[in-house]
Design a protein around this motif. Sequence first.
Motif, PDB file in Angstrom:
ATOM      1  N   ALA A 222      -2.283 -69.223 123.481  1.00  0.00           N
ATOM      2  CA  ALA A 222      -1.869 -69.463 122.090  1.00  0.00           C
ATOM      3  C   ALA A 222      -0.518 -68.813 121.818  1.00  0.00           C
TER       4      ALA A 222
ATOM      5  N   ILE B 107       1.442 -78.463 115.101  1.00  0.00           N
ATOM      6  CA  ILE B 107       0.861 -77.257 115.683  1.00  0.00           C
ATOM      7  C   ILE B 107       1.247 -76.028 114.858  1.00  0.00           C
TER       8      ILE B 107
ATOM      9  N   ASN C 245      -1.087 -75.730 111.985  1.00  0.00           N
ATOM     10  CA  ASN C 245      -2.384 -75.224 112.435  1.00  0.00           C
ATOM     11  C   ASN C 245      -2.332 -73.736 112.749  1.00  0.00           C
ATOM     12  N   PHE C 246      -1.214 -73.269 113.287  1.00  0.00           N
ATOM     13  CA  PHE C 246      -1.056 -71.818 113.457  1.00  0.00           C
ATOM     14  C   PHE C 246      -1.113 -71.117 112.098  1.00  0.00           C
TER      15      PHE C 246
ATOM     16  N   HIS D 160      -4.951 -71.299 110.942  1.00  0.00           N
ATOM     17  CA  HIS D 160      -5.989 -70.674 111.767  1.00  0.00           C
ATOM     18  C   HIS D 160      -5.555 -69.377 112.439  1.00  0.00           C
ATOM     19  N   MET D 161      -4.246 -69.177 112.602  1.00  0.00           N
ATOM     20  CA  MET D 161      -3.740 -67.962 113.246  1.00  0.00           C
ATOM     21  C   MET D 161      -2.516 -67.465 112.492  1.00  0.00           C
TER      22      MET D 161
ATOM     23  N   ILE E 148      -5.374 -71.102 123.409  1.00  0.00           N
ATOM     24  CA  ILE E 148      -5.101 -72.146 122.409  1.00  0.00           C
ATOM     25  C   ILE E 148      -6.381 -72.923 122.101  1.00  0.00           C
TER      26      ILE E 148
ATOM     27  N   GLY F 232      -8.267 -70.460 119.720  1.00  0.00           N
ATOM     28  CA  GLY F 232      -7.516 -70.160 118.504  1.00  0.00           C
ATOM     29  C   GLY F 232      -7.283 -71.360 117.609  1.00  0.00           C
ATOM     30  N   ILE F 233      -7.082 -72.543 118.199  1.00  0.00           N
ATOM     31  CA  ILE F 233      -6.725 -73.732 117.425  1.00  0.00           C
ATOM     32  C   ILE F 233      -7.668 -74.910 117.675  1.00  0.00           C
TER      33      ILE F 233
ATOM     34  N   LYS G 210     -11.108 -75.219 116.179  1.00  0.00           N
ATOM     35  CA  LYS G 210     -11.205 -75.028 114.737  1.00  0.00           C
ATOM     36  C   LYS G 210     -10.505 -76.118 113.930  1.00  0.00           C
ATOM     37  N   ALA G 211      -9.498 -76.738 114.500  1.00  0.00           N
ATOM     38  CA  ALA G 211      -8.646 -77.654 113.745  1.00  0.00           C
ATOM     39  C   ALA G 211      -9.308 -79.009 113.524  1.00  0.00           C
TER      40      ALA G 211
END
Length: 353
Positions: free
Chosen positions: A87, A203, A206-207, A210-211, A246, A249-250, A253-254
Amino acid sequence: MLHAVIMAGGRGERFWPESRLSRPKQFLNLLGNETMIQSTVRRINRLIPCDNIYIITNEMYKELVKEQLPTINEENIIVEPVARNTAACIGLACAFIKKKDKHANMVVLPSDHLIKDEDRFLNMIELGFKKANLGENLVTLGIWPNYPETAYGYIKIGNMDEDLAFNVERFVEKPDAETANKYINEGKYLWNSGMFIWHVDTIMKNFEIHMPKLFDGILNIEKAIGTGNQNHAIKEEFIKLDSISIDYGIMEKAKNIYVLPCQFGWDDVGSWTSLERLDNCDDEGNVLKGNVISLDTHRCIVKGSGKLIATVGIDDLIVVETEDAILICKKDKAQDIKQLIGEMKELSLDSYL
């Protein structure tokens, strides 16, 4: 514009003693006439120009990258100050790509995979870019499994849409043998190849969701790129980031996650036993490379660097000889070589790592 990120910071520990800290698997010539990273770059360069190909790696390997990939611009060699999983690796690459092209489409590729049918592979990459641009879609390539592999993660597929992509129901970790057989029989599971395609804005969104800690770090790095503070900012921000894949982390969840099922002769060449699938075996099922003579030897992998290796009456073993080390391992224990590396570290055998 299309951009490619090639992740080349791994250690390739399961290929010890040939893969070492100073020259890991991706920089070795295990198959064919090219090193694995050279094959990866040449393959994607058929679709994406060298100016838009980025190699992200460890400081230790920067000179190896320059030596093996002279067509890649030095400014496209991105150095991670510490290892922080995929990630953070992808996030750092996004900072550089976004600085250059705010409307970039990007594909993320490991540096150490084998792909036999390159035309079909590139066709699937192009399909992935099309799907990524039809909305805020995150696309991954899944591989139709042809045997119940326990060393790969899997992707469970849902319904197919009009673009020939499948909704992802879930990502699953490496299964045991019984579960892997179940996945094969169900016909709804693909191998997780670790290849991803998306628009850089998608992306990044999404970061942010979620991050958020990673997202803030990427923005700070992006602002510093091209300034005298670039290297300091990368080191300061990157070291703060969590070490998360990744997938976790993504991708787990996405929303809008899609997978394209693929068949292009893919293999992640994850351990010495891969050579049985990928190299020529003799009449006894052996892969013999180097100065090797065998008698009553069956289903073995024997690789030498010069010394004569003679085998008599052995079955199902891996024997690898280098200048300073010899590995002897049962084939069904090939995945445990990584554990052996851990033991060697505890014994301070650093000169052999």
